[in-house]
Design a protein around this motif. Structure first.
Motif, PDB file in Angstrom:
ATOM      1  N   THR A 312      14.724  40.692  84.718  1.00  0.00           N
ATOM      2  CA  THR A 312      15.736  41.739  84.726  1.00  0.00           C
ATOM      3  C   THR A 312      15.177  43.041  85.287  1.00  0.00           C
ATOM      4  N   VAL A 313      14.008  43.419  84.826  1.00  0.00           N
ATOM      5  CA  VAL A 313      13.393  44.670  85.284  1.00  0.00           C
ATOM      6  C   VAL A 313      13.056  44.582  86.770  1.00  0.00           C
ATOM      7  N   ARG A 314      12.545  43.429  87.192  1.00  0.00           N
ATOM      8  CA  ARG A 314      12.204  43.254  88.612  1.00  0.00           C
ATOM      9  C   ARG A 314      13.450  43.329  89.484  1.00  0.00           C
ATOM     10  N   GLU A 315      14.563  42.757  88.986  1.00  0.00           N
ATOM     11  CA  GLU A 315      15.799  42.788  89.767  1.00  0.00           C
ATOM     12  C   GLU A 315      16.318  44.210  89.909  1.00  0.00           C
ATOM     13  N   ILE A 316      16.270  44.986  88.833  1.00  0.00           N
ATOM     14  CA  ILE A 316      16.681  46.389  88.926  1.00  0.00           C
ATOM     15  C   ILE A 316      15.821  47.126  89.940  1.00  0.00           C
ATOM     16  N   ASP A 317      14.525  46.945  89.835  1.00  0.00           N
ATOM     17  CA  ASP A 317      13.592  47.621  90.741  1.00  0.00           C
ATOM     18  C   ASP A 317      13.877  47.247  92.195  1.00  0.00           C
ATOM     19  N   THR A 318      14.133  45.958  92.439  1.00  0.00           N
ATOM     20  CA  THR A 318      14.374  45.489  93.803  1.00  0.00           C
ATOM     21  C   THR A 318      15.675  46.029  94.361  1.00  0.00           C
ATOM     22  N   LEU A 319      16.750  45.946  93.583  1.00  0.00           N
ATOM     23  CA  LEU A 319      18.049  46.406  94.066  1.00  0.00           C
ATOM     24  C   LEU A 319      18.053  47.905  94.336  1.00  0.00           C
ATOM     25  N   VAL A 320      17.449  48.672  93.433  1.00  0.00           N
ATOM     26  CA  VAL A 320      17.411  50.124  93.604  1.00  0.00           C
ATOM     27  C   VAL A 320      16.642  50.504  94.868  1.00  0.00           C
ATOM     28  N   LYS A 321      15.501  49.887  95.071  1.00  0.00           N
ATOM     29  CA  LYS A 321      14.691  50.214  96.250  1.00  0.00           C
ATOM     30  C   LYS A 321      15.344  49.703  97.534  1.00  0.00           C
ATOM     31  N   ARG A 322      15.995  48.543  97.451  1.00  0.00           N
ATOM     32  CA  ARG A 322      16.611  47.953  98.644  1.00  0.00           C
ATOM     33  C   ARG A 322      17.767  48.811  99.140  1.00  0.00           C
ATOM     34  N   HIS A 323      18.583  49.323  98.223  1.00  0.00           N
ATOM     35  CA  HIS A 323      19.802  50.036  98.623  1.00  0.00           C
ATOM     36  C   HIS A 323      19.731  51.539  98.374  1.00  0.00           C
ATOM     37  N   GLN A 324      18.659  51.999  97.747  1.00  0.00           N
ATOM     38  CA  GLN A 324      18.482  53.420  97.430  1.00  0.00           C
ATOM     39  C   GLN A 324      19.701  53.959  96.665  1.00  0.00           C
ATOM     40  N   ILE A 325      20.094  53.195  95.661  1.00  0.00           N
ATOM     41  CA  ILE A 325      21.192  53.549  94.764  1.00  0.00           C
ATOM     42  C   ILE A 325      20.650  53.514  93.341  1.00  0.00           C
ATOM     43  N   LEU A 326      21.014  54.518  92.529  1.00  0.00           N
ATOM     44  CA  LEU A 326      20.467  54.619  91.177  1.00  0.00           C
ATOM     45  C   LEU A 326      21.485  54.273  90.083  1.00  0.00           C
ATOM     46  N   SER A 327      22.734  53.996  90.457  1.00  0.00           N
ATOM     47  CA  SER A 327      23.766  53.651  89.479  1.00  0.00           C
ATOM     48  C   SER A 327      23.957  52.141  89.446  1.00  0.00           C
ATOM     49  N   ILE A 328      23.907  51.558  88.235  1.00  0.00           N
ATOM     50  CA  ILE A 328      24.011  50.107  88.087  1.00  0.00           C
ATOM     51  C   ILE A 328      25.016  49.770  86.992  1.00  0.00           C
ATOM     52  N   PHE A 329      25.948  48.881  87.305  1.00  0.00           N
ATOM     53  CA  PHE A 329      26.873  48.334  86.321  1.00  0.00           C
ATOM     54  C   PHE A 329      26.391  46.941  85.925  1.00  0.00           C
ATOM     55  N   PHE A 330      26.100  46.758  84.643  1.00  0.00           N
ATOM     56  CA  PHE A 330      25.825  45.412  84.146  1.00  0.00           C
ATOM     57  C   PHE A 330      27.173  44.737  83.922  1.00  0.00           C
TER      58      PHE A 330
END
Length: 633
Positions: A312-330
């Motif tokens: 879960t933590v790795r996925e957050i880190d990857t998505l944030v860095k890939r798209h440079q977006i800091l807002s996440i909806f679970f």
């Protein structure tokens, strides 16, 4: 001829191409997790094919304007109207009358000329459809969830007209069980339906098509049905280990945001899932009453599965860095029951200024809320549903009114997530005592963020739908509102997500009118007390170490204050978490229950504590979360 040519190309090794489509009306400001997850999974197993994920809802939002699109999407019946009118132009006036009825209270929606709105939506939809090479695809897939039925059927019809030989498969929450079977029977343009989790059935169907096999019969692919099948077996396929799933691919969504003329004026958010299913439903899976009585959100899944903390933590880190977006909806229907404090501790230590949003249960401990807040959780959708413990038992929530008030109170802390939640009106079998208890408890809830009042809707497959007699109702088939959207001959073929029933409906409407009135008063009071800049809780306290000052703000009145000293202060702070009387007495052995009870009753009478059964809960929140004012656990 198109189908044969396509089969020859794929069989001879020509690169395959697949389209995945999500039509209006999902939130425009986030990519479809269904499309992102399916694209990543197919690419993981079939890296040589091209997969185009079309977030059509984003294009329609751009054409209408984001504000209008959002307001339409927030009212699912209103959202279904334009495409219903485009599907059945002869029913334009019938649909328009229904739309006006369901748009009451929304001036922007009522101000729209319906025929002009339909023309704009049709122009934008056909503009997209006519620019795509549909006959170059070997398979076209649609994700259909709530408020996407008429829009999906419209796009399916128009695409099939342009590429009649290309197979179309549908899946999603609106295709589970008999819902999917009925779509297959009632809509000739649909060739396949995935009735559960999509990854494995879609992969196997794609492989068959790419290999040039004749997939006209798909009975041997669990979870997939085809109109040529003699019978529809209720089978599923699921990924057993969610850690094995690739990280969702949102490339197409963010590419569309940058396309010429997109003109987006919003910061997008990322969609992500930690789990699938509902562990509360799984907990009672052996009973007829599994999960919340009214809920049908988990029909496409069997059991409950979650990703590991590390993944879960790795996925957050990857998505944030890939798209440079800091807002996440679970997007989980419910976050995991265990390990959340450690998970959000790890998320905090990513060192990112995240903004997170999720859905949780009402009995989530304050320690978990604090960990969430520290990690960046800004808002939680809490399954409140009722402020009557009698009614919560009928809803099979496994919570109490005190649980709901406690989390509502906790979420008034400035450093903790904001709470949103619903109050259900008209549940079958609710009675005057439930309403009276609700009205009484609303008095204690007034210092906290107001709940949204929602009328009960009967979901296909919910425990309530499966056991109508237990709740004194009789099923009548599809919800009567669908009669405004579909011709009778078409509707007779469909089994749809929202169902109708008879049994005390008007009596329930009458019973709950006082609660609806109180909710409006609550909202007005809360808004009025928060007009000034900065957030100050309505009911708060300041701690002077050996005394406590409770401050209660009132609309158009002077505030009330109460000073507690010595043991009174200590007892009040001890009850920041709900406590039974025997535990309070054990904590303060110098005082008997006979001496403690009058103080507690006085605090309840003043509205600064809540009492239920033998338990007590202090309602004031500290004005800050410094170490002196941390909640006692």
């Amino acid at each position: 001829m198109r189908q044969n040519a396509n089969k020859d190309n794929t069989a001879s090794g020509t690169e395959g191409r697949i389209a995945l489509i999500s039509t209006p009306w999902p939130f425009f400001d986030r990519p479809s997790i269904q499309l992102g997850a399916l694209k990543a999974f197919l690419h993981q197993h079939l890296p040589h094919i091209t997969i185009d994920a079309h977030h059509v809802y984003l294009k329609i939002a751009q054409a209408l304007g984001y504000s209008l699109y959002q307001q339409m999407g927030e009212r699912s019946w209103v959202a279904e109207c334009p495409y219903a009118a485009l599907l059945y132009p002869e029913r334009m006036e019938t649909v328009e009358r229904f739309r006006r009825r369901k748009a009451q209270g929304a001036p922007v929606l009522l101000s729209q000329d319906f025929r002009d709105l339909c023309r704009r939506i049709e122009t934008a939809s056909l503009s997209f459809i006519d620019t795509q090479p549909w006959d170059r695809y070997c398979l076209i897939g649609f994700s259909i969830c709530l408020a996407q039925l008429t829009s999906a059927l419209y796009f399916i019809r128009e695409i099939k007209r342009r590429a009649p030989g290309i197979p179309i498969v549908v899946g999603g929450a609106a295709c589970s069980g008999a819902l999917g079977e009925s779509l297959l029977r009632g809509e000739p343009a649909i060739d396949y339906v995935i009735r559960g989790e999509g990854e494995l059935p879609l992969l196997q169907l794609t492989q068959r098509i790419l290999e040039g096999q004749n997939p006209s019969h798909a009975a041997d692919i669990p979870g997939l049905i085809h109109r040529g099948d003699a019978s529809f077996e209720d089978t599923h396929q699921q990924i057993s280990n969610l850690d094995a799933l690739p990280i969702p691919d949102y490339t197409d969504y963010f590419r569309d945001l940058k396309s010429p003329g997109a003109g987006h004026a919003f910061m997008p958010r990322l969609s992500m899932e930690i789990s699938r299913g509902c562990w509360w439903r799984k907990k009672d899976a052996s009973k007829d009453q599994a999960g919340c009585t009214f809920c049908n959100l988990n029909l496409q899944w069997t059991g409950y599965r979650g990703k590991s903390r590390e993944r879960t933590v790795r996925e957050i880190d990857t998505l944030v860095k890939r798209h440079q977006i800091l807002s996440i909806f679970f997007m989980d229907n419910l976050l995991p029951a265990k390990g959340l404090e450690d998970l959000f501790f790890d998320i905090q230590h990513l060192g990112m200024d995240l903004q997170l949003y999720s859905e949780i249960r009402a009995n989530t401990p304050v320690s978990v809320l604090e960990a969430m807040g520290n990690a960046g959780m800004r808002e939680v959708q809490v399954g409140v549903e009722a402020l009557s413990t009698r009614l919560l038992e009928k809803l099979n929530k496994g919570t109490t009114a005190m649980d709901n008030l406690e989390i509502m109170k906790n979420c008034e802390h400035a450093q903790l997530p904001n709470l949103t939640g619903n109050l259900i009106f008209g549940f079958p079998g609710s009675d005057a005592q439930d309403v009276a208890e609700t009205l009484n408890n609303l008095t204690f809830a007034f210092p906290f963020r107001p709940l949204n009042g929602v009328s009960l809707w009967l979901g296909y497959g919910s425990p309530l739908w499966r056991n109508p007699a237990r709740h004194g109702i009789r099923l009548t088939g599809n919800h009567p509102h669908y009669h405004h959207l579909f011709p009778k001959e078409k509707l007779e073929k469909f089994t749809l997500m929202l169902q109708g029933y008879h049994g005390g409906v008007r009596e329930q409407q009458r019973l709950w009118k006082p609660v609806q009135k109180r909710l409006k008063e609550w909202q007005n009071a809360y808004d009025g007390l928060h007009r000034d800049p900065g957030f100050l809780p309505i009911l708060s306290y300041r701690d002077g170490r050996d005394f406590l000052i409770i401050h209660k703000r009132r609309l158009n009145k002077d505030p009330m204050t109460h000073r507690l000293t010595g043991s009174s202060r200590a007892i009040y702070l001890f009850c920041e978490t709900q406590r039974p009387m025997d535990e309070i007495a054990a904590r303060f052995p110098r005082f008997s229950e006979e001496r403690i009870s009058p103080f507690l009753r006085m605090m309840v009478d003043k509205g600064v504590m809540f009492h239920e059964g033998d338990r007590y809960l202090s309602l004031a929140v500290p004005t800050s979360m410094d170490p002196r004012n941390k909640i006692v656990s």
